[in-house]
Design an enzyme around this catalytic site. Sequence first.
Site, PDB file in Angstrom:
ATOM      1  N   SER A 137       0.875  -1.172   0.000  1.00  0.00           N
ATOM      2  CA  SER A 137       0.000   0.000   0.000  1.00  0.00           C
ATOM      3  C   SER A 137       0.912   1.221   0.000  1.00  0.00           C
ATOM      4  CB  SER A 137      -0.835   0.002   1.280  1.00  0.00           C
ATOM      5  OG  SER A 137      -1.432   1.272   1.488  1.00  0.00           O
ATOM      6  N   TYR A 151      -2.168  -1.357  10.702  1.00  0.00           N
ATOM      7  CA  TYR A 151      -2.181  -1.573   9.253  1.00  0.00           C
ATOM      8  C   TYR A 151      -0.893  -1.030   8.626  1.00  0.00           C
ATOM      9  CZ  TYR A 151      -3.678  -1.393   4.363  1.00  0.00           C
ATOM     10  OH  TYR A 151      -3.754  -1.572   3.002  1.00  0.00           O
TER      11      TYR A 151
HETATM   12  N1  LIG Z   1      -8.700  -0.649  -1.185  1.00  0.00           N
HETATM   13  C1  LIG Z   1      -7.677   0.153  -0.943  1.00  0.00           C
HETATM   14  O1  LIG Z   1      -7.833   1.397  -0.868  1.00  0.00           O
HETATM   15  C2  LIG Z   1      -6.293  -0.420  -0.786  1.00  0.00           C
HETATM   16  C3  LIG Z   1      -5.203   0.464  -0.832  1.00  0.00           C
HETATM   17  C4  LIG Z   1      -3.923  -0.032  -0.692  1.00  0.00           C
HETATM   18  C5  LIG Z   1      -3.720  -1.386  -0.512  1.00  0.00           C
HETATM   19  N2  LIG Z   1      -4.799  -2.235  -0.463  1.00  0.00           N
HETATM   20  C6  LIG Z   1      -4.504  -3.661  -0.238  1.00  0.00           C
HETATM   21  O2  LIG Z   1      -5.077  -4.409  -1.287  1.00  0.00           O
HETATM   22  C7  LIG Z   1      -5.336  -5.751  -0.844  1.00  0.00           C
HETATM   23  C8  LIG Z   1      -6.739  -6.157  -1.284  1.00  0.00           C
HETATM   24  O3  LIG Z   1      -7.682  -5.321  -0.654  1.00  0.00           O
HETATM   25  P1  LIG Z   1      -9.000  -4.788  -1.389  1.00  0.00           P
HETATM   26  O4  LIG Z   1      -8.896  -3.315  -1.445  1.00  0.00           O
HETATM   27  O5  LIG Z   1      -9.255  -5.534  -2.632  1.00  0.00           O
HETATM   28  O6  LIG Z   1     -10.088  -5.094  -0.270  1.00  0.00           O
HETATM   29  P2  LIG Z   1     -11.280  -6.174  -0.183  1.00  0.00           P
HETATM   30  O7  LIG Z   1     -12.247  -5.942  -1.277  1.00  0.00           O
HETATM   31  O8  LIG Z   1     -11.757  -6.073   1.234  1.00  0.00           O
HETATM   32  O9  LIG Z   1     -10.560  -7.570  -0.422  1.00  0.00           O
HETATM   33  C9  LIG Z   1      -9.746  -8.160   0.539  1.00  0.00           C
HETATM   34  C10 LIG Z   1      -9.665  -9.646   0.261  1.00  0.00           C
HETATM   35  O10 LIG Z   1      -8.785 -10.247   1.227  1.00  0.00           O
HETATM   36  C11 LIG Z   1      -9.445 -11.399   1.727  1.00  0.00           C
HETATM   37  N3  LIG Z   1      -8.940 -11.845   3.019  1.00  0.00           N
HETATM   38  C12 LIG Z   1      -8.915 -11.193   4.206  1.00  0.00           C
HETATM   39  N4  LIG Z   1      -8.372 -11.998   5.160  1.00  0.00           N
HETATM   40  C13 LIG Z   1      -8.042 -13.168   4.543  1.00  0.00           C
HETATM   41  C14 LIG Z   1      -7.448 -14.380   4.971  1.00  0.00           C
HETATM   42  N5  LIG Z   1      -7.094 -14.594   6.256  1.00  0.00           N
HETATM   43  N6  LIG Z   1      -7.240 -15.364   4.059  1.00  0.00           N
HETATM   44  C15 LIG Z   1      -7.615 -15.190   2.763  1.00  0.00           C
HETATM   45  N7  LIG Z   1      -8.207 -14.070   2.302  1.00  0.00           N
HETATM   46  C16 LIG Z   1      -8.409 -13.078   3.183  1.00  0.00           C
HETATM   47  C17 LIG Z   1     -10.909 -11.018   1.761  1.00  0.00           C
HETATM   48  O11 LIG Z   1     -11.705 -12.176   1.899  1.00  0.00           O
HETATM   49  P3  LIG Z   1     -13.179 -12.166   2.554  1.00  0.00           P
HETATM   50  O12 LIG Z   1     -14.111 -11.778   1.438  1.00  0.00           O
HETATM   51  O13 LIG Z   1     -13.379 -13.568   3.014  1.00  0.00           O
HETATM   52  O14 LIG Z   1     -13.165 -11.170   3.670  1.00  0.00           O
HETATM   53  C18 LIG Z   1     -11.020 -10.346   0.395  1.00  0.00           C
HETATM   54  O15 LIG Z   1     -11.105 -11.303  -0.626  1.00  0.00           O
HETATM   55  C19 LIG Z   1      -5.133  -5.726   0.674  1.00  0.00           C
HETATM   56  O16 LIG Z   1      -3.863  -6.310   0.978  1.00  0.00           O
HETATM   57  C20 LIG Z   1      -5.123  -4.249   1.017  1.00  0.00           C
HETATM   58  O17 LIG Z   1      -4.358  -3.967   2.157  1.00  0.00           O
HETATM   59  C21 LIG Z   1      -6.066  -1.779  -0.599  1.00  0.00           C
END
Ligand SMILES: NC(=O)c1ccc[n+]([C@@H]2O[C@H](COP(=O)([O-])OP(=O)(O)OC[C@H]3O[C@@H](n4cnc5c(N)ncnc54)[C@H](OP(=O)(O)O)[C@@H]3O)[C@@H](O)[C@H]2O)c1
Length: 284
Positions: A137, A151
């Site tokens: 991130s 985080y």
């Molecule tokens: N969105 C942002 O603004 C942003 C910015 C920077 C970085 N990121 C990073 O991008 C990555 C993806 O996030 P996203 O934005 O796509 O959010 P998201 O839509 O909430 O997706 C997160 C995914 O991670 C899964 N997950 C959580 N805990 C897990 C575990 N123990 N084992 C397997 N899967 C697990 C969730 O599964 P469930 O559906 O079962 O909960 C979901 O599929 C993360 O690492 C996040 O930190 C996001």
Amino acid sequence: MTKVAVVTGSSSGIGFETSLLLAKNQFKTYATMRNLNKSHVFNTALKEEIPLSVVQLDVSDEASVNIAMNNILKENGRIDVLVNNAGYSIFGSLEELSLEEIKQEFETNFFGAVRVTKAVIPTMRKNSGGTIVNVSSIGGKVGLLPFFTAYHASKFALEGYTESLRQELNDFGINVILIEPGAVGTNFMDNMKNAKNYNPNTSPYAGTIQKFFEGAQAIMANSIHPNEVAQVILNAVNSPSPNIRYSVGKDGESILKNRAQLSDEEMEKWARESYMDKKGFIRK
Ligand SMILES: NC(=O)c1ccc[n+]([C@@H]2O[C@H](COP(=O)([O-])OP(=O)(O)OC[C@H]3O[C@@H](n4cnc5c(N)ncnc54)[C@H](OP(=O)(O)O)[C@@H]3O)[C@@H](O)[C@H]2O)c1
């Protein structure tokens, strides 16, 4: 030869889009998720007969990781691309977060990536190649936001670990790279967990938290679609010599530019204004 890709956290957001894009680009893709009840998200895509399979994998559960990875290896004898994407944020003041909640954050965001990576290194080493993509991130480069201490710390850990691991695996032709998105429109905010000890009626932090949330809307207003992050990941894994890190999104660009130009004090002031004064990270 068809390349085999594994993506964690594919039930939504960046993981979903990345799995889809890799499969549509001829990677034999294993879209892994901890809860198979969510596998229906791929129903429409699977009608297109793309090379995508959904597999159960909880990155925080050693047995689940081993079963999934062993089965994929048995089927293919190789894994060429691993995208460590699964993650979430715990939100709350440090005072009101329990040590257990902070450890859980690391268990998924940091140790989860380590666990799955350890399962692919032997096969990538034997095959003299592979790419491991760690979804970090912009918050892994700069500690921008209050109430995200755990985080930020988990993503800073992922960044330092990646830089070291890159050098360790270099001689085996294995690339380890970082993706640093800014705000992305996914389920991330809805999936955010709140400190169990937080009570808005009695917490000394309630006022600041309320103000922070109002200001954070300006940050999320600049969010990008997750398929933009997926495209950057696809380009990186297709590149013969990918960059060490890729920041994705205009807010990330603006944050890194300021980080390079401002003093620590100026940077902190600018970050505070972004949410307290509802300015967002991209200034016209
Ligand atoms: N969105 C942002 O603004 C942003 C910015 C920077 C970085 N990121 C990073 O991008 C990555 C993806 O996030 P996203 O934005 O796509 O959010 P998201 O839509 O909430 O997706 C997160 C995914 O991670 C899964 N997950 C959580 N805990 C897990 C575990 N123990 N084992 C397997 N899967 C697990 C969730 O599964 P469930 O559906 O079962 O909960 C979901 O599929 C993360 O690492 C996040 O930190 C996001």
